[in-house]
Design a protein around this motif. Structure first.
Motif, mmCIF file in Angstrom:
data_model
loop_
_atom_site.group_PDB
_atom_site.id
_atom_site.type_symbol
_atom_site.label_atom_id
_atom_site.label_comp_id
_atom_site.label_asym_id
_atom_site.label_seq_id
_atom_site.Cartn_x
_atom_site.Cartn_y
_atom_site.Cartn_z
ATOM 1 N N ASN A 1 -5.086 0.772 -1.907
ATOM 2 C CA ASN A 1 -5.215 -0.673 -1.794
ATOM 3 C C ASN A 1 -5.080 -1.296 -3.181
ATOM 4 O O ASN A 1 -6.042 -1.387 -3.931
ATOM 5 C CB ASN A 1 -6.546 -1.047 -1.145
ATOM 6 C CG ASN A 1 -6.679 -2.536 -0.927
ATOM 7 O OD1 ASN A 1 -5.813 -3.318 -1.319
ATOM 8 N ND2 ASN A 1 -7.766 -2.931 -0.296
ATOM 9 N N CYS A 2 -3.890 -1.744 -3.489
ATOM 10 C CA CYS A 2 -3.623 -2.297 -4.815
ATOM 11 C C CYS A 2 -4.264 -3.666 -5.028
ATOM 12 O O CYS A 2 -4.320 -4.155 -6.146
ATOM 13 C CB CYS A 2 -2.118 -2.370 -5.047
ATOM 14 S SG CYS A 2 -1.341 -0.739 -5.123
ATOM 15 N N ASP A 3 -4.734 -4.287 -3.953
ATOM 16 C CA ASP A 3 -5.399 -5.581 -4.085
ATOM 17 C C ASP A 3 -6.844 -5.442 -4.533
ATOM 18 O O ASP A 3 -7.485 -6.426 -4.861
ATOM 19 C CB ASP A 3 -5.346 -6.342 -2.749
ATOM 20 C CG ASP A 3 -3.927 -6.746 -2.395
ATOM 21 O OD1 ASP A 3 -3.130 -6.994 -3.327
ATOM 22 O OD2 ASP A 3 -3.612 -6.805 -1.200
ATOM 23 N N ASP A 4 -7.361 -4.236 -4.543
ATOM 24 C CA ASP A 4 -8.752 -3.986 -4.902
ATOM 25 C C ASP A 4 -8.816 -3.282 -6.259
ATOM 26 O O ASP A 4 -9.289 -2.160 -6.373
ATOM 27 C CB ASP A 4 -9.416 -3.134 -3.806
ATOM 28 C CG ASP A 4 -10.920 -3.026 -3.973
ATOM 29 O OD1 ASP A 4 -11.499 -3.780 -4.795
ATOM 30 O OD2 ASP A 4 -11.517 -2.182 -3.283
ATOM 31 N N ALA A 5 -8.305 -3.955 -7.281
ATOM 32 C CA ALA A 5 -8.170 -3.346 -8.619
ATOM 33 C C ALA A 5 -9.504 -2.855 -9.181
ATOM 34 O O ALA A 5 -9.534 -1.901 -9.950
ATOM 35 C CB ALA A 5 -7.521 -4.325 -9.586
ATOM 36 N N GLY A 6 -10.600 -3.484 -8.801
ATOM 37 C CA GLY A 6 -11.899 -3.085 -9.321
ATOM 38 C C GLY A 6 -12.340 -1.709 -8.873
ATOM 39 O O GLY A 6 -13.213 -1.105 -9.487
ATOM 40 N N ASN A 7 -11.736 -1.204 -7.819
ATOM 41 C CA ASN A 7 -12.117 0.108 -7.301
ATOM 42 C C ASN A 7 -11.023 1.157 -7.470
ATOM 43 O O ASN A 7 -11.010 2.152 -6.769
ATOM 44 C CB ASN A 7 -12.497 -0.009 -5.811
ATOM 45 C CG ASN A 7 -13.812 -0.717 -5.636
ATOM 46 O OD1 ASN A 7 -14.763 -0.472 -6.361
ATOM 47 N ND2 ASN A 7 -13.863 -1.626 -4.677
ATOM 48 N N GLN B 1 0.839 -1.180 0.000
ATOM 49 C CA GLN B 1 0.000 0.000 0.000
ATOM 50 C C GLN B 1 0.878 1.235 0.000
ATOM 51 O O GLN B 1 1.955 1.236 0.571
ATOM 52 C CB GLN B 1 -0.897 0.029 1.229
ATOM 53 C CG GLN B 1 -1.933 -1.065 1.210
ATOM 54 C CD GLN B 1 -2.923 -0.911 2.345
ATOM 55 O OE1 GLN B 1 -2.756 -0.115 3.228
ATOM 56 N NE2 GLN B 1 -3.969 -1.687 2.287
ATOM 57 N N CYS C 1 -0.006 1.511 -8.646
ATOM 58 C CA CYS C 1 0.123 0.143 -8.145
ATOM 59 C C CYS C 1 1.087 -0.667 -9.011
ATOM 60 O O CYS C 1 1.880 -1.459 -8.485
ATOM 61 C CB CYS C 1 -1.249 -0.539 -8.091
ATOM 62 S SG CYS C 1 -2.298 0.075 -6.751
#
Length: 131
Positions: A29-35, A3, A44
């Protein structure tokens, strides 16, 4: 993925006309690419590449002392050529979207993938040197 945080800052261009340059302080939050918007995806991709590059450098530094001098010189030369190849190849890949907002994501994604492959190869050399 890691992050990143951004901070707010004020920039003064002169004594009479201060200009505020505000960046909202927030976690990325790079794990939440959809947002994520495109700028955040670009950030990211860059963060991910930097992590891949750290791993590459760790493997490289671990391998160097395990090699005889003649092989060490060849590895150094090969690594320098490989870096030029990686950068040029990824620049070519990015050129398909030259000037577009997706260009940084394409570029850093390519750098990351290429770097991961090289790291894997360096780790293979480390294993071979230990035998």
């Amino acid at each position: 993925m890691p992050q990143a945080s951004q901070v707010s800052k004020t920039k003064e261009t002169s004594e009479l006309t201060p200009v505020k340059e505000t960046v909202i302080a927030q976690g990325l939050n790079c794990d939440d690419a959809g947002n994520l918007n495109q700028q955040q995806m670009n950030q990211c991709a860059q963060i991910s590449y930097k992590e891949d590059d750290k791993k590459l450098n760790q493997a490289y530094q671990e391998l160097l002392p395990k090699l005889q001098e003649s092989r060490r010189k060849k590895l150094v030369a090969a690594q320098q050529v490989w870096i030029r190849f990686r950068d040029t190849s990824c620049d070519f890949e990015r050129s398909s979207v030259e000037g577009g907002t997706l260009a940084p994501t394409i570029y850093y994604g390519c750098l990351g993938e290429t770097t991961q492959a090289r790291t894997k190869k360096l780790k293979q050399y480390i294993t071979e040197a230990a035998n």
